[in-house]
Design an enzyme around this catalytic site. Structure first.
Site, short mmCIF file in Angstrom:
data_model
loop_
_atom_site.label_atom_id
_atom_site.label_comp_id
_atom_site.label_asym_id
_atom_site.label_seq_id
_atom_site.Cartn_x
_atom_site.Cartn_y
_atom_site.Cartn_z
N LYS A 66 5.82 4.09 -14.79
CA LYS A 66 6.02 2.80 -14.85
C LYS A 66 4.48 3.35 -14.16
O LYS A 66 3.57 4.14 -13.67
CB LYS A 66 6.02 2.07 -13.20
CG LYS A 66 5.58 1.24 -12.25
CD LYS A 66 6.10 0.14 -13.48
CE LYS A 66 5.61 -1.16 -12.66
NZ LYS A 66 4.80 -1.82 -13.97
N LYS A 90 2.82 8.24 -7.03
CA LYS A 90 2.39 6.47 -5.32
C LYS A 90 4.29 6.60 -5.71
O LYS A 90 4.72 6.09 -5.05
CB LYS A 90 1.82 5.35 -6.65
CG LYS A 90 1.25 4.75 -5.70
CD LYS A 90 0.29 4.17 -6.55
CE LYS A 90 -1.44 4.44 -6.90
NZ LYS A 90 -1.73 3.29 -7.58
N LYS A 102 0.38 5.37 -17.51
CA LYS A 102 -0.67 5.09 -18.03
C LYS A 102 -1.30 4.16 -19.01
O LYS A 102 -1.02 5.09 -20.03
CB LYS A 102 -1.48 5.28 -16.30
CG LYS A 102 -2.65 4.50 -16.31
CD LYS A 102 -2.50 3.57 -14.43
CE LYS A 102 -3.84 2.87 -14.09
NZ LYS A 102 -3.66 2.59 -12.70
N THR A 186 -1.41 -6.13 -4.15
CA THR A 186 -2.54 -4.43 -3.21
C THR A 186 -2.97 -4.75 -2.17
O THR A 186 -3.58 -3.61 -1.05
CB THR A 186 -3.13 -4.11 -4.99
OG1 THR A 186 -1.97 -4.03 -6.06
CG2 THR A 186 -3.35 -2.34 -4.91
N ASN A 217 -9.51 -8.41 -8.47
CA ASN A 217 -8.51 -8.40 -7.58
C ASN A 217 -8.25 -7.70 -6.30
O ASN A 217 -8.02 -8.57 -5.44
CB ASN A 217 -7.44 -7.86 -8.50
CG ASN A 217 -5.57 -8.75 -8.15
OD1 ASN A 217 -5.79 -7.26 -7.53
ND2 ASN A 217 -5.25 -9.43 -8.54
N SER A 346 5.22 -5.16 -7.85
CA SER A 346 5.90 -5.01 -9.30
C SER A 346 7.73 -4.10 -9.66
O SER A 346 8.15 -4.64 -10.68
CB SER A 346 5.18 -3.94 -10.33
OG SER A 346 3.81 -4.30 -10.65
P1 NAD Z 1 -11.64 -5.47 -11.21
O1 NAD Z 1 -11.63 -5.41 -12.39
O2 NAD Z 1 -10.52 -6.88 -10.63
O3 NAD Z 1 -12.27 -5.23 -9.73
C1 NAD Z 1 -13.00 -4.18 -10.01
C2 NAD Z 1 -14.18 -5.01 -8.96
O4 NAD Z 1 -15.03 -3.51 -8.77
C3 NAD Z 1 -15.31 -5.70 -9.41
O5 NAD Z 1 -15.18 -6.66 -8.31
C4 NAD Z 1 -16.09 -5.25 -9.69
O6 NAD Z 1 -17.90 -5.77 -9.56
C5 NAD Z 1 -16.67 -3.92 -9.26
N1 NAD Z 1 -17.22 -2.67 -9.36
C6 NAD Z 1 -17.25 -2.37 -10.45
N2 NAD Z 1 -18.28 -1.19 -10.23
C7 NAD Z 1 -19.00 -1.27 -9.29
C8 NAD Z 1 -19.93 -0.86 -8.21
N3 NAD Z 1 -20.26 0.45 -9.18
N4 NAD Z 1 -19.73 -0.62 -7.18
C9 NAD Z 1 -19.08 -2.24 -6.54
N5 NAD Z 1 -18.41 -2.75 -7.01
C10 NAD Z 1 -17.97 -2.50 -8.16
O7 NAD Z 1 -9.77 -4.30 -10.36
P2 NAD Z 1 -9.30 -4.05 -9.63
O8 NAD Z 1 -7.20 -4.98 -10.17
O9 NAD Z 1 -9.30 -5.20 -8.25
O10 NAD Z 1 -8.99 -2.23 -9.63
C11 NAD Z 1 -9.91 -1.53 -8.24
C12 NAD Z 1 -9.72 -0.69 -8.48
O11 NAD Z 1 -7.81 -0.16 -7.25
C13 NAD Z 1 -8.94 0.41 -9.31
O12 NAD Z 1 -9.63 1.98 -9.35
C14 NAD Z 1 -8.04 0.11 -10.09
O13 NAD Z 1 -7.15 1.40 -10.51
C15 NAD Z 1 -7.15 -0.35 -8.42
N6 NAD Z 1 -6.16 -0.73 -8.08
C16 NAD Z 1 -5.55 -1.45 -9.21
C17 NAD Z 1 -4.56 -2.47 -9.10
C18 NAD Z 1 -4.04 -4.03 -8.74
O14 NAD Z 1 -3.11 -4.31 -8.41
N7 NAD Z 1 -4.97 -4.49 -9.49
C19 NAD Z 1 -3.55 -1.32 -8.13
C20 NAD Z 1 -3.55 -0.39 -7.61
C21 NAD Z 1 -4.68 0.18 -7.79
#
Ligand code: NAD
Length: 413
Positions: A66, A90, A102, A186, A217, A346
């Site tokens: 997953k 996790k 992944k 999340t 997100n 999920s």
């Molecule tokens: P996303 O692409 O929707 O958002 C990423 C955000 O980070 C954006 O606002 C971007 O502008 C910002 N960003 C990028 N570089 C940056 C920097 N140097 N400084 C400040 N802001 C910066 O991605 P997401 O889905 O929100 O995921 C974010 C993190 O959470 C990742 O590490 C991802 O692996 C993790 N994650 C996501 C989920 C999920 O459900 N989407 C679940 C678990 C973990």
């Protein structure tokens, strides 16, 4: 040191503390299978470009693989393997019947058209189709992938298999068999973790201030749930830079502004602009890195003034920073626990797809909260019992869940 090697450091510490059988550790340490695929795509200008993709199936000890699929120009094998390993931990921590995996494609989605993005997505699924499925390995969104991309993936996989296959992928739109409450899951879970750690530290929510790095997100939903919980967000950043407002941000207004500003928060009226790095160093109760990996490092960890760090992103703190934060007495609620709300819902989506029976949003939220609080307490208690950090405590919980099935299945003697 590679990201994968770094990720294994707390696992090493945890295995020593619980005297884990070295044979079991050797099994857990390596992904079961990692593939690299090339994806030829007809571009809009008539040329063909070959993209590279990966899928790492880390573990099927506790269930099918997953984990999300990331579209990013810097995706590499090491990153995908590491993220897969974190998914195994996790899922084990959250008590889900899943292993971990992944995937990723090397592409900057901003530099391709919608049609090209769709063809890349479908091409990726064509390549990995034999390896994925509702009982094999179940993808989901990650950085730069969303419900639209999940819909293309599901459509492609259903065509290949000549049947409707909603359960092979999660993070779908509700109209496509997705779960209510998945998009916010999340961020909502991050705030559950924040509230639990504040309780343990005897800090009232009304007195707590928050800084959030990232407004995608996870960051935006973390912000919305923080506000709903009564927390004050005083600093926030995204790729365009940072903002501070001691009176607190309204995440809905910030989101509405970003929609009119190419999706970024820079220039938001009424707030003071600071650098993105400075957001990490604000004097707040809780710092929530919610953007990407390796943001709190040996270089800036000494400048962290937050009382608590709650990791919404995957791997935002490097191993040097971990040591520094521990010395400074700053507790870190680790990623594998704090952002587990996404994979938990999920899992609910997958269950609803298998049963073709759907739950209300209240049911989703209530079940998620229960599972997260349970996982939080298990990890907090493990950390207390072994006098260690919550990160090592999380690996203790994960390793204990994995060790017995590895032995009973006869993988080790
Ligand atoms: P996303 O692409 O929707 O958002 C990423 C955000 O980070 C954006 O606002 C971007 O502008 C910002 N960003 C990028 N570089 C940056 C920097 N140097 N400084 C400040 N802001 C910066 O991605 P997401 O889905 O929100 O995921 C974010 C993190 O959470 C990742 O590490 C991802 O692996 C993790 N994650 C996501 C989920 C999920 O459900 N989407 C679940 C678990 C973990």
């Amino acid at each position: 040191m590679s990201l994968f090697e770094m990720a294994k450091i707390p696992m090493e510490k945890a295995s020593k503390l619980i005297n884990l059988d070295p044979n079991a550790k050797a099994v857990i340490e390596q992904p079961e299978r990692t593939v690299e695929v090339s994806i030829p795509v007809r571009m809009d200008d008539g040329t063909t470009k070959v993209f590279t993709g990966y899928r790492s199936l880390n573990s099927t000890i506790l269930g099918p693989g997953k984990g999300g699929v990331r579209f990013h120009q810097n995706v590499c094998l090491d990153e995908v393997k590491t993220l897969g390993f974190w998914m195994t931990c996790k899922c084990a921590i959250a008590g889900l019947p899943y292993g971990g995996g992944k995937g990723g494609v090397i592409v900057d989605p901003r530099k391709v058209s919608t049609g090209e993005l769709e063809r890349i997505t479908r091409g990726y699924i064509d390549r990995i189709a034999p390896l994925i499925g509702e009982k094999k390995d179940i993808p989901a969104p990650d950085m730069n992938t969303n419900a639209q991309i999940m819909a293309w993936m599901m459509d492609e996989f259903s065509k290949i298999n000549c049947q409707y296959c909603p359960g092979f992928i999660t993070g779908k739109a509700v109209s496509m068999g997705g779960s209510l409450g998945r998009t916010s899951a999340t961020g909502r879970g991050v705030i559950t973790a924040v509230c639990e750690i504040l309780k343990k530290k005897g800090i009232a929510i009304k007195d707590a201030t928050v800084a959030i790095q990232g407004f995608g997100n996870v960051g935006s939903w973390t912000a919305k749930c923080a506000k709903a919980a009564g927390l004050k967000i005083v600093a926030i950043s995204d790729i365009s830079g940072g903002l501070v407002d001691p009176n607190g941000f309204d995440p809905d207004k910030l989101e509405a502004y970003a929609k009119t500003n190419k999706g970024v928060i820079a220039g938001y009226p009424g707030a003071k602009a600071i650098s993105g790095e400075a957001v990490l160093e604000q004097d707040v109760t809780v710092l929530i890195p919610a953007a990407m990996e390796l943001q709190i490092t040996g270089k800036n960890a000494n400048n962290i003034k937050a009382k608590i760090v709650v990791e919404a992103a995957n791997g935002p703190t490097d191993s040097d920073a971990d040591v520094i934060l521990e010395k400074k007495g700053i507790p870190v609620v680790p990623d594998v626990l704090a952002n587990g709300g996404g994979v938990t819902v999920s899992y609910f989506e997958w269950v609803q797809n298998l049963y073709r029976y759907f739950w209300t949003e209240e049911e989703v939220v209530e079940r998620q909260e229960k599972m997260m609080v349970k996982a939080f307490n298990k990890i907090y208690d493990a950390a207390e019992k072994y006098h260690t950090t919550m990160r090592v405590g999380a690996y203790i919980v994960a390793l204990e869940a994995l060790a017995e099935p590895i032995k009973m299945r006869g993988i080790i003697g």
